[in-house]
Structures are given as C-alpha cells and as structure tokens.
Scaffold this active site. Structure first.
Site, PDB file in Angstrom:
ATOM      1  N   ASP A 189      43.222  98.981-101.523  1.00 24.11           N
ATOM      2  CA  ASP A 189      43.992  97.850-101.021  1.00 24.11           C
ATOM      3  C   ASP A 189      45.460  98.296-101.061  1.00 24.11           C
ATOM      4  O   ASP A 189      45.826  99.245-101.766  1.00 24.11           O
ATOM      5  CB  ASP A 189      43.765  96.592-101.866  1.00 24.11           C
TER       6      ASP A 189
HETATM    7  C1  BGC Z   1      45.577  92.353 -99.033  1.00 18.41           C
HETATM    8  C2  BGC Z   1      44.529  92.935 -98.106  1.00 18.41           C
HETATM    9  C3  BGC Z   1      45.166  93.311 -96.801  1.00 18.41           C
HETATM   10  C4  BGC Z   1      46.275  94.320 -97.080  1.00 18.41           C
HETATM   11  C5  BGC Z   1      46.972  94.823 -95.834  1.00 18.41           C
HETATM   12  C6  BGC Z   1      46.786  93.269 -99.170  1.00 18.41           C
HETATM   13  O1  BGC Z   1      47.818  92.644 -99.862  1.00 18.41           O
HETATM   14  O2  BGC Z   1      45.009  92.132-100.292  1.00 18.41           O
HETATM   15  O3  BGC Z   1      43.493  92.009 -97.898  1.00 18.41           O
HETATM   16  O4  BGC Z   1      44.205  93.835 -95.926  1.00 18.41           O
HETATM   17  O5  BGC Z   1      47.242  93.699 -97.916  1.00 18.41           O
HETATM   18  O6  BGC Z   1      47.753  93.852 -95.248  1.00 18.41           O
END
Ligand code: BGC
Length: 808
Positions: free
Chosen positions: A229
């Site tokens: 993530d």
């Molecule tokens: C979120 C993800 C997301 C990623 C990219 C993160 O903060 O938890 O779900 O895909 O950011 O934007």
C-alpha cells in the site's frame, strides 16, 4: 516473451529499480530490454487517474470517469453478475485511460460499523465479500488490465492504520479475514494484490511471508505480483524476501539501493530477487494495452449503466401501509439537503471525478410526481437552524407525502478517519420528527455507506436506502420511489440497534499498539445471531413491493434446491440465502454462517426451481491443531432464508467428518458467543500465546515505526511541536466539516513513512536523523540530516549513472 531470459539479461541495478515506483502511480521501465512501465490508479468506485499532481488521498483532481456505486452499495445487490458487469464497464474506462492496474476491489471485512472506509468494502461476511470481489476482478480483467484486490489483510480501522498490529488467532484469520481473499484469488485470478499497511500478529502486511508466500502463492495458487500500500513498505529487504514485488510510490531510488546493498552483502540472494522480478514482469507483459485500442468511452452509456447498477442495490427498509411506491401526481414536499446536493461516493483515494452528477430533485420533478416544493431542512454538518426547520415543516403540511433526503455527510465517513458514532446528525432527526408530527405520511431516502442507528424509524412510514449509489444514483432512486423499479437490494451488513450492541464497541478503534480481535469469529451477524442480541435490521434484510414464498426444499452436501414463487402482483427480485449450522458440533462456531446465495428475479406470479450449490467452504473449519481445514462429522442444518433472522425452509443432512483432533479446551465465551468481555486467559488460550503488550511505552525514545500521534511524548521540543501542528490541522479540518486527509494521514503514520512518501526527497537515513531530532538530539540530528541529504543526492546520481551505463 521469456521472462526468465529477460531477467538474466538485466543488471543488478535494473532489477532492483524495476521493483519500485517511478512516480506516485507509475512504475519504471527497462527500455533497452523493452520492459514497459505501468500506470496504477485508484480505485474501487471508478477510475481516479490524476493527470496533474498526483496524491494517494484523492486531494487533487483526476480525469473525469464514471463514478459507479461503491462496494458497500454493490454488495447490497447480492448479484456477482452485476458486479462483474460493473467491473467490465469500469475496466473499459481504465483501459481507455491507458492505466494498467486498477487498485480495486477493496474487500476488507467490516469488523466494526465505524471503520471510516467501510463504504469501500463489501460486507461483514467473507463468503459474500469474496464472491463479489472475485466477480469484480473478472470484470475488470476482461479488459486485459489488472485488478488489485486490497488490503491483504486484517485491515479494519483507519486510526493508526500504518502502525496498528492486528492480534488475531489463526482460525479467525483464516475463516473470516482470509476467506474473502481466498475466494477473490481462486475465483477471480487477479494479476496483482495489495498488502495492508497494518501488522498482522506483529508482522507488516508487506513483510508477511506466511500471508504473501505460504498462503497466497502456495495454497491459493496466486500467480501475479504484490504491491505495497502507498508508503506501506517498512523493511524493503524483508519485504522482497517475504513475497512483495512492487514498492509504491517512488522513494527516488533509496529502497532500490537498499536491495542492491542487500544482494551484495549476502542478506538477499540474487536468485530470490530474480524470481520476484520474473513474477513481476510476467504480469507487465500481460497488462500491456494495445496502442490502437480506443482512448475514450461512451460516457452516456456508462452513466446509464451506472444508473441501472445503482437501481439494483437500493434497499427497501420499511414500507408501512405500503406507502411506497408513490402514485403518479401525488403531491410531494421534498425536504433535505441531500436532495439538492447528493452524496453518492465516499472521500479519500477512492474518490472519482464524476463525468456528471445527477441531482435527485431534478429526477423527482421528472418522475410524474407533483413536487410542491423543496426545502433544505437542515444544515449539512449538524448546526441547528430553526428557520430551515420551520420552512420544511410548513411545506410538509401542504403535501400528501413528505419525502426527506437524509444521510451521512462528508465528515461522517471518509478514508483516513474512523466514524465518531453511528448516528444520523441530531438536526436531521429533529427535522424528521417535526415533519412527521404534521404529516404522518413521511418517507425517508437515505444516503451513506455504513449502518446508522435508527431509533427515528418510528417517525416515518417508508425508508429507501441507496447507500452510496454513484453518479447516477438519483435517477435510480426516483424510479424506486414511483415503482418503475422494484427494490431488490438486501443489506450486506447488520444494522445494530445501537452502537453499544456492537461486540467490539468498547475496543474500537484500538488506540495504541495492538488491535485485539478478541471477538474471534463473532463478527457482524455471527455475533448477534449466536448470542441472541436483537438488531434493527438483520444481515441480508430487504423488502420488496412484491412478496415471495419458499417451498419444496431438498438438500444434499452438494446443493440446496427449493421453489421460489413471486406471490405478489408485480415483478421483483429476491435474495435467497443459505446458512449452515452444526448444532451437534464440538468445535465452537457461530449459530449460522452464510454458505450460498442467489439473486432471483421473478415475474408476478412466477415460480422457479432454485438450485444453490454448496462448495468446499460449506462445512469446513480451520483446525489450529492440525493446521488444516477440517470437517466435523455430524448433522448439519441447512437454512434457506430471506435474511439471517427470517428462515423460510430448514433441512438436515449428515456429513462425514475428517476426524481431526479437537483443537480447543474450555473456551466458554467462544462456545456461547458472548464475546463482549473475553478474559485475558481465554483470549490467550485462543491465540495459543501470550497477549502482546497493547500500550505504547511513553518513557522510551521513539522509534522509526512509532507514529506522529506519539510525537506528543517526544523528548525533543521539535517532535512535540510537529505533533501540535499536525493535531491542529486535523482538528481544524474536522471543525470545518472537511477532514484534512493529508493531516490525518500524517497523524496516523509512522516516522519511517516520511522517507516512503516524499518521492525520494527524504531518504531513510534522513528520516532517521529526524527521529534523532524528535528524540531530543537536535544538533546531532541536524548534522545527520544534512549529511544524509548530500549522501542521498550523490548515491542517487551514481545509481542513475549505472542505469544509464547499462543502456537506459
Ligand atoms: C490507500 C489505498 C490506495 C492507495 C493509492 C492508500 O492510502 O490505502 O487503498 O489504493 O493509497 O492511492
């Protein structure tokens, strides 16, 4: 393309550099070998591709795309075929925008109704969540692009989401939190999967070899690549070893150099690195988008489809005296801000720049109803406003029906922050009761992505819930109000009477180091149903303008067959649900568990034979002694139900067991399901180990994985000042009614994430220097920071040069 051969041709630097982002959402290429870069974008409700400045919180605008119903909404359809079509439509937009990977679906289990991101997730039940997620993956990937189910795993709270350690017993992990992913992986075959920010039993998602390697790849046969993530990478070398491929976003080469060093000093074997690179580039070539494929999509057609999808998700929660559907020309007073300014999606990384956003009021005016007027009714963020209330009440007096658009506002629900309570704002409830006092024929239309306490239900005769239905939800809701469509959505989560009935209410969100999953399997209906706690709306609940009858049940261990009849006078859809129980079993388990379902559409008066298969998940449980899925032999009860509390038909079968040894000894709370107050000894027995310390040690110097929230205890004044500024920004956003997602992210993030989220401007060494400053070693830290800055620049240049020399 022989990926193995390609890997053999790559230099060590090229291999290490390929495994991390080139930007916020882009990866890197190896031009000389024709290895392409990829584009990854959010997110579950539609495409969020940022053409300009990119961020991971949905702060800056993205290219226009269709905003489809959110996952929480689509789950209410209980229709994986619909979900698959949504995925296919969404995927066509993704492909047109030349995005290779869509960071979707989100399928974390809704452990507690206050999780700020629940609107992005499907259900409290792993079987339903898994089936919907698998369908979404199939739909998306039918376009040749890659889906990316997330966040693997046990990511149940936004508070301290990059720090919190989910302490969970293996059986609960397997049966509740992993089963959804297992179904998504086995039945959807995603090419990519995102690990979670949090730790699971002490290990970060991106470093969890047991999850990423043993379970995901070896047991489930996952063949794609895994991505961290955003900013979720901790120890990069440990991550690659454990099965992480791509680190996102870019760290400007800092982590690539870490990998090079690790290979050189023998900490990471080059064979293992090669394997990761090979697994990764397999997918790269599989998601290449043909140059000549269309670069646009039919916006209107996609919008129309989004409307039909939203229609199938609408849940009829109440219909006293059959007040709904409304007859043509009924004189209706429309009340409530959400009728003018709808909320059709949640905030954060999933937020889509919708190609259009339909306004409910406009659709009501065109629906054949006689709209006598519109009144705002209340201030959106809760302030009391007598004038607005009076105006609405006056208008309601002169109408046959008072139609109130109520719901959760932007502040109530967002990524990055958990909900404060489960309530509708007091001013909305006040309005509803004032309106109902002058007009008993009051109908409520709800907006919002999670359960709400509903003591106010007595004030209205009808309630239709659209959840967060996407950009075209307004038309779908107008159709449901006038009976052009017959609501067929059923809740994919329980609505507790009140928050204090929720099994985890006293412990959620976990405020410090660990989140203890003491309730074990008793999540959502598994708890209420087993321990007999009454609920407002049970899991699987949904009314219709018609009625259904169930008859002629036959069951085997392979399938459940029965007849379903539409006994009313209009066409409609029913969600038939199959629950399995094992009352003779010795191993504790919830009273009923969902093991099959089918959405069935029937014409008025029509009857149909319905067959619902029972698969390998129907009777299994995870035995912690044998470390395997086992089956208890005995009599199983099969219930066919319209919701978990409304069983229509019951059958029994004998199932042969696997004769595994009993895994537990004396766990009274788990046997009864009364898991509100499980004593330490019992939870520890369930875990099979001592319960780890849950509190922060406030006396020790801070560490890299401690959070900005902990800077309040920092020994150095700079640390405490940083805390104060961040906290001020968080509070200011909340007071203003618009959560400051950036500040919230920082507040909850560990110190090491400074190096992971700044695009390479700050290296890990510099972040360590900042930690020294926070810990009160100001001059030493500043010295290290400056030294680190120049070292980072020099090493980056040298690394770039090596890549150039290799021919890039
Ligand atoms: C979120 C993800 C997301 C990623 C990219 C993160 O903060 O938890 O779900 O895909 O950011 O934007």
């Amino acid at each position: 393309m022989d990926c193995k051969e390609l890997v053999e041709k790559m230099t060590l630097e090229e291999k290490c550099s390929l495994l991390s982002g080139g930007g916020q959402f882009t990866t890197k290429s190896v031009k000389r070998l024709g290895i392409p870069a990829m584009y990854l974008s959010d997110g579950p409700s539609g495409l969020r591709k940022q053409a300009g400045a990119a961020d991971h919180l949905g702060l800056n605008p993205s290219v226009p795309a269709t905003c489809y119903p959110s996952a929480a909404t689509l789950a209410n359809s209980w229709n994986p075929e619909l979900e698959e079509r949504v995925g296919a439509y969404m995927g066509a937009e993704v492909k047109a925008a030349r995005v290779n990977v869509l960071l979707a679906p989100g399928l974390n289990i809704k452990r507690n109704p206050l999780c700020g991101r629940n609107f992005e997730y499907f259900s409290e039940d792993p079987y339903l969540a898994g089936k919907m997620a698998a369908a979404c993956v199939r739909g998306l990937q039918s376009n040749g692009i890659s889906a990316c189910p997330k966040h693997f795993a046990v990511n149940s709270q936004e508070t301290l989401r990059m720090h919190s350690d989910s302490v969970i017993d293996e059986r609960t992990l397997r049966e509740i939190y992993l089963t959804a992913f297992e179904i998504a992986v086995k039945e959807g075959k995603p090419k990519c999967l995102m690990s979670s920010y949090n730790r699971v039993n002490g290990v970060y998602g991106s470093e969890h070899g047991e999850l990423l390697q043993k379970i995901l790849r070896e047991e489930w046969g996952f063949e794609g690549f895994t991505v961290t993530d955003w900013g979720g990478s901790n120890d990069r070398v440990a991550g690659v070893k454990a099965g992480t491929h791509l680190e996102m976003p870019t760290t400007g080469g800092d982590s690539d150099r870490e990998l090079v060093r690790a290979v050189k000093n023998g900490e990471l074997s080059e064979e293992l690195l090669n394997l990761r690179v090979q697994e990764y580039i397999n997918v790269l070539f599989d998601t290449t988008i043909a140059e000549n494929s269309p670069k646009n999509f039919d916006e209107q057609a996609h919008h129309d489809f989004a409307r039909s999808a939203a229609a199938e998700c609408i849940v009829l929660l109440k219909n006293e005296d059959n007040i709904l559907p409304l007859q043509q020309n009924t004189r209706v007073a429309v009340i409530g801000d959400f009728a003018q300014t709808p909320r059709f999606q949640g905030a954060g990384s999933s937020s889509v720049n919708a190609t259009q956003s339909d306004v409910p009021l406009e659709f009501l005016k065109a629906s054949g109803l006689n709209i006598v007027g519109y009144a705002t009714g209340f201030e959106r963020q809760g302030g009391s406003n007598e004038a607005l209330l009076r105006q609405a009440v006056e208008m309601a007096k002169n109408a046959e029906i008072a139609l109130l658009y109520l719901g959760l506002d932007e502040l109530a629900e967002s990524e990055g922050v958990d909900r404060q309570d489960m309530c509708l704002r007091a001013n909305q409830v006040e309005l509803l009761s004032a309106v109902a006092a002058v007009n008993p024929n009051t109908v409520v239309v709800l907006n919002g992505g999670s359960p709400i306490e509903a003591p106010w239900l007595k004030h209205c005769k009808g309630v239709l819930h659209g959840y967060l239905g996407g950009q075209a939800a307004a038309g779908a809701m107008a159709d449901a109000l006038v009976g052009k469509i017959n609501p067929s959505g059923h809740l994919a989560e329980t609505w507790a009477m009140c928050y204090s009935d929720v099994p985890t209410c006293d412990k959620y969100p976990a405020p410090e180091k660990t989140a203890e999953y003491r309730e074990s399997l008793y999540v959502g209906y598994r708890y209420y149903d087993t321990s007999g706690v009454p609920v407002r709306f049970p899991f699987g609940f949904g009314l219709s303008y018609t009625t259904f009858a169930y008859s002629n049940l036959t069951v085997s261990d392979k399938e459940v067959c029965f007849t379903l009849t539409n006994t009313g006078d209009c066409d409609g859809g029913e969600v038939a649900q199959v629950y399995v129980s094992c009352p003779t079993g010795k191993v504790f388990r919830p009273a009923k568990e969902l093991k099959g379902f089918q959405k069935v559409f029937l014409k008025a008066g029509e009857s149909r034979q319905v067959t619902i298969p029972l698969d390998d998940k129907a009777f299994r449980y995870f035995n912690v002694k044998t470390g395997k899925w086992e089956i208890e032999g005995g009599t199983y009860v099969i219930s066919v139900a319209a919701n978990v509390n409304d069983v229509k038909l019951v059958g029994k079968i004998e199932v042969a067991g696997t004769n595994a040894p009993e895994p537990y000894f004396n766990l009274p709370h788990y046997e009864s399901g009364n898991v509100r107050n499980v004593p330490d000894e019992e939870f520890s027995a369930l875990l099979g180990r001592a319960i780890p310390e849950s509190k922060w040690d406030r006396t020790k110097p801070l560490e890299m994985n401690d959070t900005f929230a902990q800077l309040q205890y920092a020994k150095g004044w700079v640390g405490r000042l940083v805390y104060k500024v961040t906290k001020y920004q968080v509070d200011k956003g909340m007071k203003a009614g618009k959560p400051d997602l950036d500040a919230l992210f920082r507040y909850n993030m560990p110190i090491r994430a400074i190096a992971k989220m700044m695009g390479g401007m700050i290296s890990m060494e510099m972040a360590e220097a900042l930690l020294e400053i926070f810990n009160g070693h100001f001059f030493k830290g500043v010295g290290h920071f400056i030294g680190g800055f120049f070292r980072n620049r020099k090493l980056s240049k040298e690394f770039e040069k090596k890549l150039e020399e290799a021919g890039n």
